[in-house]
Design a protein around this motif. Structure first.
Motif, PDB file in Angstrom:
ATOM      1  N   TYR A   1       1.135  -0.883  -0.116  1.00  0.00           N
ATOM      2  CA  TYR A   1       0.053   0.271  -0.213  1.00  0.00           C
ATOM      3  C   TYR A   1       1.068   1.501  -0.102  1.00  0.00           C
ATOM      4  O   TYR A   1       0.441   2.024  -0.830  1.00  0.00           O
ATOM      5  CB  TYR A   1      -0.973   0.008   1.249  1.00  0.00           C
ATOM      6  CG  TYR A   1      -1.835   1.318   1.051  1.00  0.00           C
ATOM      7  CD1 TYR A   1      -2.740   1.652   0.567  1.00  0.00           C
ATOM      8  CD2 TYR A   1      -1.290   2.331   2.203  1.00  0.00           C
ATOM      9  CE1 TYR A   1      -3.368   2.713   0.588  1.00  0.00           C
ATOM     10  CE2 TYR A   1      -2.018   3.214   1.944  1.00  0.00           C
ATOM     11  CZ  TYR A   1      -2.996   3.427   1.356  1.00  0.00           C
ATOM     12  OH  TYR A   1      -3.724   4.752   1.097  1.00  0.00           O
ATOM     13  N   MET A   2       1.888   1.010   1.040  1.00  0.00           N
ATOM     14  CA  MET A   2       2.685   2.455   1.292  1.00  0.00           C
ATOM     15  C   MET A   2       3.127   2.832  -0.403  1.00  0.00           C
ATOM     16  O   MET A   2       3.700   3.453  -0.909  1.00  0.00           O
ATOM     17  CB  MET A   2       4.053   2.519   2.177  1.00  0.00           C
ATOM     18  CG  MET A   2       3.133   2.043   3.898  1.00  0.00           C
ATOM     19  SD  MET A   2       2.488   3.950   3.873  1.00  0.00           S
ATOM     20  CE  MET A   2       1.489   3.046   4.761  1.00  0.00           C
ATOM     21  N   ARG A   3       3.393   1.768  -1.529  1.00  0.00           N
ATOM     22  CA  ARG A   3       4.136   2.203  -2.560  1.00  0.00           C
ATOM     23  C   ARG A   3       4.165   2.816  -3.394  1.00  0.00           C
ATOM     24  O   ARG A   3       3.665   3.897  -4.325  1.00  0.00           O
ATOM     25  CB  ARG A   3       5.612   0.212  -3.181  1.00  0.00           C
ATOM     26  CG  ARG A   3       5.633   0.994  -3.941  1.00  0.00           C
ATOM     27  CD  ARG A   3       5.626  -0.844  -4.479  1.00  0.00           C
ATOM     28  NE  ARG A   3       6.212  -0.770  -5.780  1.00  0.00           N
ATOM     29  CZ  ARG A   3       6.412  -1.376  -6.755  1.00  0.00           C
ATOM     30  NH1 ARG A   3       6.620  -2.508  -6.466  1.00  0.00           N
ATOM     31  NH2 ARG A   3       6.709  -1.495  -8.685  1.00  0.00           N
ATOM     32  N   LYS A   4       1.936   2.005  -3.398  1.00  0.00           N
ATOM     33  CA  LYS A   4       1.223   2.354  -4.836  1.00  0.00           C
ATOM     34  C   LYS A   4       0.239   3.432  -4.344  1.00  0.00           C
ATOM     35  O   LYS A   4      -0.678   3.913  -4.726  1.00  0.00           O
ATOM     36  CB  LYS A   4       0.949   1.306  -4.789  1.00  0.00           C
ATOM     37  CG  LYS A   4       1.267  -0.142  -5.507  1.00  0.00           C
ATOM     38  CD  LYS A   4       1.005  -0.397  -6.944  1.00  0.00           C
ATOM     39  CE  LYS A   4       1.918  -1.219  -7.941  1.00  0.00           C
ATOM     40  NZ  LYS A   4       2.147  -2.431  -7.536  1.00  0.00           N
ATOM     41  N   SER A   5       0.668   4.276  -2.624  1.00  0.00           N
ATOM     42  CA  SER A   5      -0.605   5.184  -1.764  1.00  0.00           C
ATOM     43  C   SER A   5      -1.035   5.966  -2.743  1.00  0.00           C
ATOM     44  O   SER A   5      -2.186   6.111  -2.805  1.00  0.00           O
ATOM     45  CB  SER A   5      -0.123   5.430  -0.603  1.00  0.00           C
ATOM     46  OG  SER A   5       1.020   6.269  -0.979  1.00  0.00           O
ATOM     47  N   ALA A   6      -0.588   6.613  -3.252  1.00  0.00           N
ATOM     48  CA  ALA A   6      -0.888   7.845  -4.796  1.00  0.00           C
ATOM     49  C   ALA A   6      -1.711   7.383  -5.320  1.00  0.00           C
ATOM     50  O   ALA A   6      -2.884   7.934  -5.387  1.00  0.00           O
ATOM     51  CB  ALA A   6      -0.157   8.496  -5.193  1.00  0.00           C
TER      52      ALA A   6
END
Lengths: 177, 326, 512
Positions: free
Chosen positions: C222-227
């Motif tokens: 999630y953090m990697r793709k959050s945007a």
């Protein structure tokens, strides 16, 4: 028969590129070999007396290592020879620059959590980590995020210490009651 | 290494915070580390003790399970803690007598702990399945002599009391080459070791009376001997004195409290008083005796002497019979 | 005392408001504790034990049993909502429960898990009452060789949870097996793969590995793709279970309950293998096979049924033989002993009224679980509405506290974090996590029983075919392996033929 909604399943079988799969297969074989010929001899202590060979502490790990090597071989062979299914979607393993930066930041936060835990204490570390992660993921719902960052660790702290009787690490700086 | 650091830093923190307050010893909760998992004999004993203790003591006790490696993980955590009396260990025969005697690679030694008091003595009983042909300890010994390498015994793990206990008993009856003549089946706890006896996987078990008591009461198992000085309620078996092996009286389990080597005199003294009061509690007594244990409080000096002499006698045997784990 | 007298005496004991109160209290404590990762049912039972000393025996034991039952169901709540199984047993629930939550069907998954749990629990309790004596004598036949062959058979469930690539599943399982060997050797007592660390001597903690492997990769992804991901609102929690879905899952629930009863009666296996076995059997039998792992409600039902089916059955060896089947029942023995009650054959003779009171209380506990569980679901499903960018940091904090609390060890937190990174790499390279976990859980049982059996036979391998039970499991293993290989080869051929014709849609199997 009700058709279950499955938005994720419609875009075919997700695969990696043939080159990636081959590298994975070879990598698995290297890991297996490293376990068998480097880790097992050096890090498994065998006692002086082993009455039955199958009872040696290294017996199972060796079987496991061989399994890994063989599976790595199968993976490599399949990547080389088997055709990909027609509806396969090849996923790219490359990481874009902003993604990479975010992953790096996350890694730094996780490392920071571990090393700061004994010094700062679990509650304060959790608050900081929570706040940083909210900022890192775009900073939406910022106000709620900051409130939750303070409240959740405190709630967990009181639950675990007062109800469950677990001594949550307090750190050296500020101790909670 | 890391735990050392963590424990050290926690200790420094504790010292820093304790210093400005000139009040008497317990100014904050005391952590008692149980080096075994929840539900084990040590854990239950500690929880039973903590109930009366929490009524007596001015500060709460926090019981903390820190299981792993036959009690070594929790023991090391306490050894590395500060000696201010806020971190204590539930020491037990396995972690503080048998294992140190049998395992030269143990990451701690007995000198690294200061005993506050032993409060529970647990005699050892040798038990067999009620269907077994062994009706006395002599039957068992004869069987080992007649069929070397065929009699099996179960234990709660390598370096545990039942592991050593069986060997010590057999040795006292003159059986040699224990490695060849009897076969040790380690399991993951006293419950499993006794289950092995019940289902016939193992022929006998020589361990603490408490886990065996329900099976004896239920008539599923038969005791062959007990290592207490007097006969035990519910265990219809001769004592080691009656059998003529009084030296086996050294083979007993125990539970006690210990701190790191530099534990303060003040803490040791106070704990002596608290323990003396706690062991008189009726509920506690009832719980302990229902499990076949004997509640017997020893002073710090007596405890150290007791543990050391047990260790010495075990260690002598380990060296003589070449039983070291390596 | 005759049967009827004992039964009515037992009924009188339970039919006091205190009994129901303590049972309900226990179930509530259990559900709440189970819902908090790190506060497993075991810990909750251990914490409750001292309070039972002062109570009447029947109240104390009912309280503990309530905690036990509630805790086992409670574990499925975080498994579904945040993919953070509190116990190894509820990790099978996460396989389909979490994808459902992501699709906005958390409410459905939670209800299904509750109903499956209650039904399985009831079946398990009935089995305890009716078959206790018979199952107990059967379970006593399970020595190390029988256990070993049973675990070998259980390993074939890896095929059912491997996803697209069986070979990758096997690699993952092998890594899990290897990781399970860390610590002191079971037979020799020497160090294995500890790399000199005192913490590693005790082996790697179950819960730390489990949570690291399941929950953390989600957070990292999630953090990697959050945007890019933020437009996808999870908003959910209120979807209702459809009657059709419930009805078609019933078969899996019954099958899972039976598996749970069978495995629960054998001491020392525990709920996790049962949940996975039930899941994999349900997948094998289901027409929706391909949807398993992607949010199939039958998968949730099967996993929870397998998990809870164990709960009543572990009391079989406890009550009839005095053998604790797992850690929780070992603690419950303590509660019996305090009141001078000895679990075992004599309990039925000396304290028959108490035994029947317990039986009636157990049946009541299944219904109480239904009531308290549905209240808990209503309370917890709001978690599903929390926006992702607040939920995931919260999950991380919860995991840190929870994993620490299991064994009071910061080292375990480190294990969790490292396993999280390992799990994320596995996710990227398409290695399934479930086989890894199964390998990790079954590894010690497999190896220890193998070695115990060889000790018994002094190295003679023929001990693994010493009786009908071992031979049965060996045959079942061979049949499963043949079936797995055949279906894998068939699937590969199908793919190849499809490639030749250029067809695309048929990949999704019969249901489209």
């Amino acid at each position: 028969m009700p058709a279950a909604p499955e938005p994720l399943a419609f875009d075919g079988v997700h695969m990696l590129s043939r080159r990636d799969e081959l590298l994975i297969g070879l990598g698995v074989m290297v890991i297996g070999a490293a376990i068998l010929w480097w880790i097992i001899p050096n890090y498994i202590t065998t006692p002086r007396r082993v009455p039955i060979r199958a009872l040696s502490p290294a017996f199972w790990p060796k079987i496991i290592a061989w399994t890994i090597i063989v599976c790595g071989g199968v993976l490599s062979a399949r990547a080389l020879f088997a055709p990909a299914p027609p509806d396969a979607v090849t996923d790219d393993l490359s990481v874009s620059r902003p993604e990479g930066l975010r992953l790096l930041a996350l890694g730094a936060i996780l490392l920071g959590i571990y090393f700061a835990l004994p010094i700062v204490g679990m509650v304060w570390v959790s608050m900081i980590a929570f706040a940083l992660l909210v900022l890192l993921s775009g900073g939406k719902h910022l106000a709620w995020g900051m409130i939750a960052a303070v409240v959740l660790p405190l709630l967990l702290y009181f639950f675990f210490t007062k109800v469950a009787g677990v001594a949550i690490p307090q750190g050296q700086i500020v101790r909670l009651p | 290494m890391k735990t050392t650091l963590i424990a050290l830093s926690m200790g420094v923190a504790a010292a820093a915070l304790a210093a400005p307050v000139a009040a008497e010893y317990p100014t904050r909760p005391i952590q008692m580390i149980i080096p075994f998992g929840p539900g084990g004999a040590t854990d239950l004993s500690a929880r039973a003790l903590s109930t009366p203790l929490s009524r007596i003591m001015p500060q709460p006790i926090v019981l903390t399970n820190r299981a792993g490696a036959g009690g070594a993980t929790g023991s090391v955590a306490v050894r590395d803690a500060a000696g201010d009396g806020y971190t204590l260990l539930l020491a037990r025969v396995g972690s503080h007598t048998v294992n140190p005697a049998m395992n030269p690679n143990l990451p701690y030694t007995l000198d690294e702990f200061r005993f506050v008091g032993i409060y529970e003595i647990n005699p050892v009983a040798c038990v067999v399945n009620s269907n077994s042909d062994f009706h006395s300890i002599d039957d068992l010994i004869n069987a080992v002599n007649e069929r070397p390498g065929e009699i099996l015994y179960s234990s709660s793990g390598v370096g545990s009391l039942p592991h050593f206990g069986a060997l010590m008993v057999l040795d006292s009856f003159g059986i040699t080459d224990l490695d060849e003549n009897v076969i040790h089946i380690p399991t993951e706890g006293d419950g499993q070791a006794l289950t092995a006896v019940l289902q016939g996987t193992s022929d006998f078990y020589c361990g603490s009376t408490s886990p065996a008591a329900p099976f004896i009461n239920g008539g599923q198992m038969r005791p062959l001997m007990v290592t207490s000085a007097e006969r035990l309620d519910g265990f219809d078996a001769p004592t080691v004195d009656e059998i003529g092996k009084p030296e086996l009286q050294a083979l007993v389990g125990w539970t006690g409290l210990a701190g790191p080597a530099d534990l303060t005199d003040e803490a040791t003294e106070k704990w002596g008083d608290w323990l003396a009061e706690a062991v008189e509690d009726e509920d506690f007594q009832r719980f302990m005796t229902s499990g076949g244990s004997i509640v017997q409080l020893m002073s710090p000096e007596e405890s150290v002497e007791f543990v050391n002499s047990a260790y010495e006698s075990f260690r002598r045997l380990v060296v003589a019979l070449d039983l070291e784990i390596d | 005392m005759t049967f009827i007298e004992a039964l009515s005496a037992g009924f009188v004991m339970v039919a006091q408001w205190e009994s129901i109160f303590f049972l309900a209290l226990g179930v509530t404590i259990g559900v709440v504790a189970g819902a908090i990762p790190g506060m497993s049912a075991t810990m909750a039972v251990a914490l409750t034990l001292p309070f039972t000393f002062a109570l009447q025996p029947i109240f104390g034991i009912l309280l503990l049993l309530g905690v036990y039952k509630g805790g086992i169901f409670g574990g499925s709540i975080p498994a579904i909502l945040i993919k953070t199984p509190g116990t190894p047993a509820s990790s099978a629930t996460a396989l389909d429960g979490y994808p459902m939550a992501e699709q906005g069907r958390a409410g459905e998954a939670l209800s299904m898990s509750l109903y499956a749990s209650c039904i399985a629990d009831l079946i398990s309790n009935l089995a305890l009452i009716v078959f206790a004596a018979w199952l107990a004598s059967f379970a006593l036949n399970f020595g190390p060789p029988e256990m070993f062959t049973l675990i070998v058979f259980s390993l074939t469930i890896i095929a059912g949870v491997s996803g697209d690539s069986l070979v990758k599943g096997v690699v993952a399982a092998a890594l899990g097996l290897l990781l399970a060997t860390v610590g002191l050797d079971f037979i020799a007592g020497t160090e294995r793969l500890t790399f000199g660390s005192v913490d590693m001597r005790g082996g790697l903690n179950f819960i730390a590995v489990l949570i690291g492997l399941f929950a953390l990769p989600e957070i990292i992804a999630y953090m990697r793709k959050s945007a890019a991901q933020d437009h996808r609102v999870r908003g959910m929690g209120y979807s209702r279970l459809k009657m059709v879905d419930f009805r078609r899952s019933l078969k899996s629930i019954f099958r899972g309950s039976a598996i749970g009863v069978f495995l629960g009666a054998i001491p020392g296996i525990g709920a996790a293998p049962s949940a996975f076995l039930s899941y994999s059997e349900a997948r094998r039998a289901s027409p929706n096979r391909d949807n398993f792992g992607k949010g199939e409600i039958e998968g949730v039902a099967a996993a929870e049924a397998g998990n809870n089916g164990v709960a009543g059955a572990t009391l079989i060896p406890l009550l009839s033989l005095g053998i604790p089947g797992d850690v929780i029942t070992a603690i419950i023995i303590g509660a019996f002993m305090v009141h001078n009650l000895t679990p075992g054959p004599l309990l039925f003779v000396n304290n028959a009224d108490l035994v029947y009171a317990l039986f009636i209380g157990l049946i009541a506990s299944s219904f109480l679980l239904l009531i308290i569980g549905s209240i808990a679901i209503r309370a917890f499903r709001y978690i599903a509405d929390v926006p992702s960018n607040l939920l995931f940091p919260g999950v991380l904090v919860l995991c840190i506290f929870g994993v620490y609390a299991v064994n009071n060890s910061i080292f375990d937190v480190a294990v969790m974090l490292v396993m999280g990174v390992v799990g994320y790499i596995m996710l990227l390279l398409r290695f399934p996590a479930a086989p890894f976990l199964i390998g990790f859980i079954l590894g010690p049982m497999l190896e220890n029983n193998f070695r115990q059996a060889l000790l018994m036979s002094r190295g003679d391998l023929s001990i693994f075919a010493r009786g009908p039970i071992t031979i049965l499991f060996l045959c079942m293993t061979v049949i499963s392996v043949v079936l797995i290989i055949r279906s894998t080869v068939k699937a590969a051929r199908l793919k190849r033929e499809l490639g030749a014709y250029g067809e695309k849609s048929a990949m999704h199997g019969p249901k489209t």
